[in-house]
Scaffold this active site. Structure first.
Site, mmCIF file in Angstrom:
data_model
loop_
_atom_site.group_PDB
_atom_site.id
_atom_site.type_symbol
_atom_site.label_atom_id
_atom_site.label_comp_id
_atom_site.label_asym_id
_atom_site.label_seq_id
_atom_site.Cartn_x
_atom_site.Cartn_y
_atom_site.Cartn_z
ATOM 1 N N ARG A 108 0.952 -0.994 -0.068
ATOM 2 C CA ARG A 108 -0.016 -0.066 -0.066
ATOM 3 C C ARG A 108 0.719 1.293 -0.113
ATOM 4 O O ARG A 108 1.803 1.376 0.935
ATOM 5 C CB ARG A 108 -0.690 0.255 1.238
ATOM 6 C CG ARG A 108 -1.490 1.464 1.159
ATOM 7 C CD ARG A 108 -2.647 1.460 2.519
ATOM 8 N NE ARG A 108 -3.792 0.931 2.163
ATOM 9 C CZ ARG A 108 -4.924 1.252 2.632
ATOM 10 N NH1 ARG A 108 -5.131 2.049 3.608
ATOM 11 N NH2 ARG A 108 -5.997 0.533 2.123
ATOM 12 N N HIS A 135 -7.550 0.938 -6.046
ATOM 13 C CA HIS A 135 -7.704 0.093 -4.887
ATOM 14 C C HIS A 135 -8.532 -1.259 -5.205
ATOM 15 O O HIS A 135 -9.771 -1.519 -5.013
ATOM 16 C CB HIS A 135 -8.402 0.798 -4.007
ATOM 17 C CG HIS A 135 -8.523 0.462 -2.456
ATOM 18 N ND1 HIS A 135 -7.500 -0.792 -2.168
ATOM 19 C CD2 HIS A 135 -8.627 0.788 -1.507
ATOM 20 C CE1 HIS A 135 -7.679 -0.615 -0.890
ATOM 21 N NE2 HIS A 135 -8.679 0.108 -0.400
ATOM 22 N N GLN A 138 -10.373 -3.590 -2.910
ATOM 23 C CA GLN A 138 -11.807 -3.038 -2.123
ATOM 24 C C GLN A 138 -12.749 -3.080 -3.142
ATOM 25 O O GLN A 138 -14.004 -3.460 -2.691
ATOM 26 C CB GLN A 138 -11.504 -1.377 -1.845
ATOM 27 C CG GLN A 138 -12.650 -0.512 -1.575
ATOM 28 C CD GLN A 138 -13.055 -0.801 0.015
ATOM 29 O OE1 GLN A 138 -12.235 -0.765 0.827
ATOM 30 N NE2 GLN A 138 -14.145 -1.186 0.044
ATOM 31 N N ASP A 232 -16.838 8.488 -0.743
ATOM 32 C CA ASP A 232 -15.648 8.226 -0.250
ATOM 33 C C ASP A 232 -15.121 9.743 0.408
ATOM 34 O O ASP A 232 -15.578 10.827 -0.001
ATOM 35 C CB ASP A 232 -14.473 7.612 -1.312
ATOM 36 C CG ASP A 232 -13.205 7.351 -0.690
ATOM 37 O OD1 ASP A 232 -12.980 7.275 0.718
ATOM 38 O OD2 ASP A 232 -12.466 7.096 -1.345
ATOM 39 N N CYS A 273 -15.952 2.734 1.243
ATOM 40 C CA CYS A 273 -14.947 2.169 1.535
ATOM 41 C C CYS A 273 -14.682 2.076 2.957
ATOM 42 O O CYS A 273 -14.085 1.046 3.407
ATOM 43 C CB CYS A 273 -13.942 2.200 0.596
ATOM 44 S SG CYS A 273 -13.473 3.942 0.544
ATOM 45 N N ARG A 317 -14.000 -7.456 2.878
ATOM 46 C CA ARG A 317 -12.354 -7.256 2.622
ATOM 47 C C ARG A 317 -11.848 -8.420 2.913
ATOM 48 O O ARG A 317 -10.846 -9.073 2.072
ATOM 49 C CB ARG A 317 -11.863 -5.948 3.319
ATOM 50 C CG ARG A 317 -12.431 -4.782 2.940
ATOM 51 C CD ARG A 317 -12.347 -4.417 1.515
ATOM 52 N NE ARG A 317 -10.892 -4.337 0.875
ATOM 53 C CZ ARG A 317 -9.949 -3.453 1.587
ATOM 54 N NH1 ARG A 317 -10.306 -2.524 2.299
ATOM 55 N NH2 ARG A 317 -8.617 -3.575 1.137
HETATM 56 N N1 NVA Z 1 -9.671 7.413 -1.232
HETATM 57 C C1 NVA Z 1 -9.326 7.010 0.162
HETATM 58 C C2 NVA Z 1 -9.633 5.577 0.111
HETATM 59 C C3 NVA Z 1 -9.404 5.004 1.782
HETATM 60 C C4 NVA Z 1 -9.511 3.683 1.570
HETATM 61 C C5 NVA Z 1 -7.851 7.319 0.376
HETATM 62 O O1 NVA Z 1 -6.999 7.012 -0.547
HETATM 63 O O2 NVA Z 1 -7.555 8.104 1.349
HETATM 64 N N1 CP Z 2 -11.191 0.499 2.977
HETATM 65 C C1 CP Z 2 -9.829 0.664 3.140
HETATM 66 O O1 CP Z 2 -8.997 0.571 2.550
HETATM 67 O O2 CP Z 2 -9.374 0.895 4.701
HETATM 68 P P1 CP Z 2 -8.015 0.954 5.431
HETATM 69 O O3 CP Z 2 -7.456 2.266 5.026
HETATM 70 O O4 CP Z 2 -8.405 0.907 6.914
HETATM 71 O O5 CP Z 2 -7.253 0.019 4.947
#
Ligand code: NVA
Ligand code: CP
Length: 330
Positions: A108, A135, A138, A232, A273, A317
Site C-alpha cells: 500500500r 484500490h 476494495q 468516499d 469503502c 474485505r
Molecule cells: N480515497 C481514500 C480511500 C481510503 C480507503 C484514500 O486514498 O485515502
Molecule cells: N477501505 C480501506 O482500504 O480501509 P483502510 O484504509 O483502513 O485499509
C-alpha cells in the site's frame, strides 16, 4: 478455459478478464460460507506473505493478516519506518530480497509504478493494497457486497460514485464497471473529473462489455435508478493540504437523505469503502471543525440508515482478500 490464477499478481482489475473476476467472486462467497460454518481451511500452510504499508490502514492490513492466518500462512508487517526500502535500499533491490524470502507481497502506498515494479523485480505475486490511482481489493469486496444485497446480476447494476471522482476508489470502480458491463456514473465537480483522454480506452472497453462510464456535475444528469450510491472521503491520503479547497467544491455533493433519494432507485444501497467522516467523533473532523470546515462527505443519517451496507463491505474485505491469496498461492 478453466481459470487458473496461480502465480498471478493482483495490481488492478484491468489485468483480469470477466471470467477471472467471476472466479474470484465465487471463491470469496465460498470462503465466507466456509468461515461462517466453522470449517477449517488451511490451504496456505507453509506460505509466507510480507505486507508493506507506506500509508495507514485498518481494514486492508487486518483483512490481509486474518485472511492469511485463517489459511495457515505467516505474515510479516513492515511500515515505512521499519524497512530500508527507498531510504538506504532501492525499490528494485528490496523487491529482489523480499522475493527470496516470501511467497507473495502486499503493498500500500503512493505510485502505481511502485506496485508494478515490486511485481517485476520480486518474481512473486504482488497485491495492490491501495495506490493513489487504484484500490482493486476494495472493489472486489464491494462487488461481493452488491451481489449479496441486490439480487440482480452485476452487469445489470448501476453505481453512482459521488464526490472526488478522480480518486482511487472512483477510478477503480470505473475499471470494474468497464470490465463487467456495469453502468458507472461519477457525480462531482468538473474540476475533479478524471482526465478525458485517460478515459478513452476505458470507455471503449465499457462499450464492448455492455457497460457505460459517465461523469457529470449535475444531480439531474445522474441516473435516478441507481442500485448503489457510493461515496468516499473528500481528501485522500497524501492530499491533506487540499482540505479547504475540497470542502468548498464538494459540500454540494455531501450524501444526505435527499440526494440518496434523488439518485437511487427503490432498493438502492449506500456504500463507502471506509474510513468515513459522518459525525464529529474523530480528531481530524474536530480539527477541521475548529478551522470552520465541515469535512463530512455523508450524513450520519445515511451512514447509519437502513440502506447502508458499509460494514458488510468491510467484512467482505476479509473474504475477497482471502480469495486472492488462495487463488494466487494455492
Ligand atoms: N480515497 C481514500 C480511500 C481510503 C480507503 C484514500 O486514498 O485515502
Ligand atoms: N477501505 C480501506 O482500504 O480501509 P483502510 O484504509 O483502513 O485499509
Amino acid at each position: 478455459m478453466p481459470v487458473n490464477l496461480r502465480g498471478r499478481s493482483f495490481l488492478t482489475l484491468m489485468d483480469f478478464t470477466r471470467d477471472e473476476i467471476r472466479y474470484l467472486l465465487d471463491l470469496s462467497h465460498d470462503l465466507k460460507a466456509k468461515k461462517r460454518a466453522g470449517l477449517p481451511s488451511k490451504t496456505l500452510e507453509g506460505k509466507n506473505i510480507v505486507l508493506l504499508f507506506e500509508k495507514p490502514s485498518t481494514r486492508t492490513r487486518c483483512a490481509f493478516e486474518t485472511a492469511a492466518l485463517d489459511e495457515g500462512a505467516h505474515v510479516t508487517f513492515l511500515d515505512q519506518s521499519s524497512s530500508q526500502m527507498n531510504k538506504k535500499e532501492s525499490l528494485e533491490d528490496t523487491a529482489r530480497v523480499l522475493g527470496r524470502y516470501y511467497d507473495s507481497i502486499e503493498y500500500r502506498g503512493y505510485a502505481q509504478a511502485t506496485v508494478e515494479a515490486l511485481a517485476r523485480f520480486s518474481g512473486v505475486p504482488v497485491y495492490n493494497g491501495l495506490t493513489d490511482v487504484d484500490h482493486p481489493t476494495q472493489i472486489l469486496a464491494d462487488l461481493m457486497t452488491m451481489e449479496e444485497r441486490l439480487h440482480k446480476p452485476l452487469e445489470k447494476a448501476k453505481v453512482v460514485f459521488v464526490g472526488d471522482t478522480r480518486n482511487n476508489i472512483s477510478l477503480a470502480w470505473s475499471i470494474a464497471c468497464a470490465k463487467l458491463g456495469m453502468d458507472f456514473v461519477g457525480l462531482g465537480p468538473k474540476e475533479l473529473h478524471p482526465d478525458a483522454a485517460a478515459l478513452t480506452g476505458w470507455r471503449r472497453l465499457a462499450e464492448e462489455s455492455g457497460g457505460s462510464l459517465t461523469f457529470t456535475d449535475t444531480v439531474e444528469a445522474a441516473v435516478r435508478d441507481a442500485d448503489a450510491v457510493y461515496t468516499d472521503v473528500w481528501v485522500s491520503m497524501g492530499e491533506e493540504s487540499k482540505m479547504a479547497e475540497r470542502v468548498k467544491v464538494l459540500t454540494p455533493y455531501r450524501v444526505d437523505q435527499k440526494l440518496l433519494e434523488q439518485i437511487g432507485g427503490p432498493d438502492c444501497i449506500f456504500m463507502h469503502c471506509l474510513p468515513a467522516f459522518h459525525d464529529w467523533e474523530t480528531a481530524t473532523a474536530q480539527k477541521a471543525k475548529e478551522a470552520g470546515l465541515d469535512i463530512r462527505e455523508v450524513t450520519d443519517e445515511v451512514f447509519r440508515g437502513p440502506r447502508s451496507v458499509v460494514f458488510d463491505e468491510a467484512e467482505n474485505r476479509l473474504h475477497t482478500i482471502k480469495a486472492v491469496l488462495v487463488a494466487t498461492l494455492r
